[in-house]
Design a protein around this motif. Structure first.
Motif, PDB file in Angstrom:
ATOM      1  N   ALA A   1       0.850  -1.189   0.000  1.00  0.00           N
ATOM      2  CA  ALA A   1       0.000   0.000   0.000  1.00  0.00           C
ATOM      3  C   ALA A   1       0.882   1.234   0.000  1.00  0.00           C
ATOM      4  CB  ALA A   1      -0.894  -0.007   1.239  1.00  0.00           C
ATOM      5  N   SER A   2       0.350   2.332  -0.525  1.00  0.00           N
ATOM      6  CA  SER A   2       1.088   3.590  -0.477  1.00  0.00           C
ATOM      7  C   SER A   2       0.122   4.755  -0.400  1.00  0.00           C
ATOM      8  CB  SER A   2       2.011   3.742  -1.684  1.00  0.00           C
ATOM      9  OG  SER A   2       1.261   3.846  -2.873  1.00  0.00           O
ATOM     10  N   CYS A   3       0.601   5.814   0.210  1.00  0.00           N
ATOM     11  CA  CYS A   3      -0.143   7.056   0.353  1.00  0.00           C
ATOM     12  C   CYS A   3       0.739   8.160  -0.219  1.00  0.00           C
ATOM     13  CB  CYS A   3      -0.434   7.295   1.831  1.00  0.00           C
ATOM     14  SG  CYS A   3      -1.288   8.831   2.146  1.00  0.00           S
ATOM     15  N   SER A   4       0.252   8.872  -1.228  1.00  0.00           N
ATOM     16  CA  SER A   4       1.027   9.918  -1.886  1.00  0.00           C
ATOM     17  C   SER A   4       0.332  11.260  -1.750  1.00  0.00           C
ATOM     18  CB  SER A   4       1.179   9.625  -3.383  1.00  0.00           C
ATOM     19  OG  SER A   4       1.771   8.373  -3.592  1.00  0.00           O
ATOM     20  N   CYS A   5       1.134  12.315  -1.752  1.00  0.00           N
ATOM     21  CA  CYS A   5       0.544  13.650  -1.768  1.00  0.00           C
ATOM     22  C   CYS A   5      -0.047  13.899  -3.153  1.00  0.00           C
ATOM     23  CB  CYS A   5       1.576  14.711  -1.392  1.00  0.00           C
ATOM     24  SG  CYS A   5       2.932  14.917  -2.553  1.00  0.00           S
ATOM     25  N   THR A   6      -0.903  14.903  -3.272  1.00  0.00           N
ATOM     26  CA  THR A   6      -1.622  15.119  -4.525  1.00  0.00           C
ATOM     27  C   THR A   6      -0.715  15.548  -5.672  1.00  0.00           C
ATOM     28  OG1 THR A   6      -2.250  17.319  -3.770  1.00  0.00           O
ATOM     29  CG2 THR A   6      -3.853  15.553  -3.449  1.00  0.00           C
ATOM     30  N   CYS A   7       0.455  16.142  -5.382  1.00  0.00           N
ATOM     31  CA  CYS A   7       1.367  16.522  -6.473  1.00  0.00           C
ATOM     32  C   CYS A   7       2.372  15.422  -6.783  1.00  0.00           C
ATOM     33  CB  CYS A   7       2.085  17.837  -6.157  1.00  0.00           C
ATOM     34  SG  CYS A   7       3.451  17.707  -4.982  1.00  0.00           S
ATOM     35  N   GLY A   8       2.453  14.377  -5.940  1.00  0.00           N
ATOM     36  CA  GLY A   8       3.322  13.236  -6.194  1.00  0.00           C
ATOM     37  C   GLY A   8       4.749  13.366  -5.691  1.00  0.00           C
ATOM     38  N   ALA A   9       5.090  14.452  -5.007  1.00  0.00           N
ATOM     39  CA  ALA A   9       6.466  14.649  -4.541  1.00  0.00           C
ATOM     40  C   ALA A   9       6.803  13.806  -3.305  1.00  0.00           C
ATOM     41  CB  ALA A   9       6.713  16.125  -4.249  1.00  0.00           C
ATOM     42  N   SER A  10       5.817  13.447  -2.520  1.00  0.00           N
ATOM     43  CA  SER A  10       6.053  12.653  -1.306  1.00  0.00           C
ATOM     44  C   SER A  10       5.157  11.424  -1.291  1.00  0.00           C
ATOM     45  CB  SER A  10       5.783  13.485  -0.052  1.00  0.00           C
ATOM     46  OG  SER A  10       6.704  14.533   0.048  1.00  0.00           O
ATOM     47  N   ARG A  11       5.701  10.350  -0.752  1.00  0.00           N
ATOM     48  CA  ARG A  11       4.964   9.084  -0.716  1.00  0.00           C
ATOM     49  C   ARG A  11       5.427   8.260   0.468  1.00  0.00           C
ATOM     50  NH1 ARG A  11       6.508   4.768  -1.922  1.00  0.00           N
ATOM     51  NH2 ARG A  11       6.510   3.239  -3.476  1.00  0.00           N
ATOM     52  N   ILE A  12       4.467   7.625   1.153  1.00  0.00           N
ATOM     53  CA  ILE A  12       4.755   6.710   2.248  1.00  0.00           C
ATOM     54  C   ILE A  12       4.267   5.336   1.819  1.00  0.00           C
ATOM     55  CG2 ILE A  12       4.248   6.110   4.651  1.00  0.00           C
ATOM     56  CD1 ILE A  12       3.863   9.096   5.194  1.00  0.00           C
ATOM     57  N   GLU A  13       5.133   4.340   1.966  1.00  0.00           N
ATOM     58  CA  GLU A  13       4.785   2.976   1.569  1.00  0.00           C
ATOM     59  C   GLU A  13       4.588   2.117   2.813  1.00  0.00           C
ATOM     60  OE1 GLU A  13       6.824   0.714  -1.840  1.00  0.00           O
ATOM     61  OE2 GLU A  13       7.712  -0.109   0.001  1.00  0.00           O
ATOM     62  N   PHE A  14       3.480   1.369   2.828  1.00  0.00           N
ATOM     63  CA  PHE A  14       3.150   0.464   3.931  1.00  0.00           C
ATOM     64  C   PHE A  14       3.370  -0.969   3.477  1.00  0.00           C
ATOM     65  CE2 PHE A  14       0.502   4.222   4.296  1.00  0.00           C
ATOM     66  CZ  PHE A  14       0.691   4.600   5.611  1.00  0.00           C
ATOM     67  N   ARG A  15       3.944  -1.782   4.329  1.00  0.00           N
ATOM     68  CA  ARG A  15       4.227  -3.172   3.959  1.00  0.00           C
ATOM     69  C   ARG A  15       2.951  -3.981   3.758  1.00  0.00           C
ATOM     70  NH1 ARG A  15       7.574  -7.615   7.317  1.00  0.00           N
ATOM     71  NH2 ARG A  15       7.525  -9.223   5.738  1.00  0.00           N
ATOM     72  N   ASN A  16       1.959  -3.761   4.617  1.00  0.00           N
ATOM     73  CA  ASN A  16       0.705  -4.501   4.518  1.00  0.00           C
ATOM     74  C   ASN A  16      -0.247  -3.765   3.571  1.00  0.00           C
ATOM     75  OD1 ASN A  16      -1.675  -5.907   4.877  1.00  0.00           O
ATOM     76  ND2 ASN A  16      -1.594  -5.880   7.106  1.00  0.00           N
TER      77      ASN A  16
END
Length: 193
Positions: free
Chosen positions: A45-60
């Protein structure tokens, strides 16, 4: 019966003051209680900001829980984010929140991230971006470092995960009349005051 082991591991990067547990790996070993965690990077899974410059990736890749919260603090967080983004969003509905395992495997654009508390006395700390004012995650001491919350309301962030329907709506008695009519609940779980 199952065994649960939670242990803190190595920090991902130099942790900015106030970021707390969000930026540490957590290893959860729950035998017979949860599905296996994704080892394939493209399945995470991943959560990205709306412009795509930052992203957090979750293992599950699996959402642990999803709910709608009608409390003043969640509505205030939504309005604060929409105001910063100046995106013209009129979404003043309940905060649509998913809970994800706090097992973070990668962070892109960490230099754009900042912790935000709406009030000094507040319990919630949101991780927001400097680049486009997206709210990526929120944590509170109640979560004990095990989960993070991600808001799904339009324009807040972009989430990639195995989605589920809302399983409940909370704090409906906290909905104030100046917020407008409360939209109809479309989830499958209970509605609670």
């Amino acid at each position: 019966m199952f065994r649960k082991t939670v242990k803190a591991c190595v920090a991902l990067a130099t942790v900015p003051a106030g970021f707390g547990l969000c930026y540490y790996f957590y290893h959860h070993e729950i035998v017979g209680a949860t599905p296996p965690l994704a080892s394939d990077k493209d399945k995470r899974a991943s959560c990205s900001c709306t412009c795509g410059a930052s992203r957090i990736e979750f293992r599950n890749p699996n959402v642990l829980h999803r709910l709608e919260c009608c409390c003043f603090s969640c509505r205030q967080r939504l309005n604060y984010t929409n105001g910063l983004k100046q995106n013209g969003s009129t979404d003043n509905g309940p905060l649509d929140v998913i809970m994800m395992d706090n097992v973070i495997t990668a962070i892109d654009g960490i230099e754009n991230l900042r912790p935000v508390k709406l009030r000094d006395s507040g319990n919630c700390t949101s991780i927001m971006t400097k680049c486009c004012s997206s709210m990526l995650t929120t944590t509170t001491p109640v979560y004990l470092g095990n989960v993070v919350a991600v808001a799904l309301n339009p324009g807040i962030c972009t989430m990639k995960c195995n989605m589920i329907e809302p399983k409940g709506r909370l704090n409906t008695s906290g909905w104030e009349s100046d917020a407008g009519a409360l939209k109809e609940y479309e989830g499958t779980g209970p509605v609670a005051d």
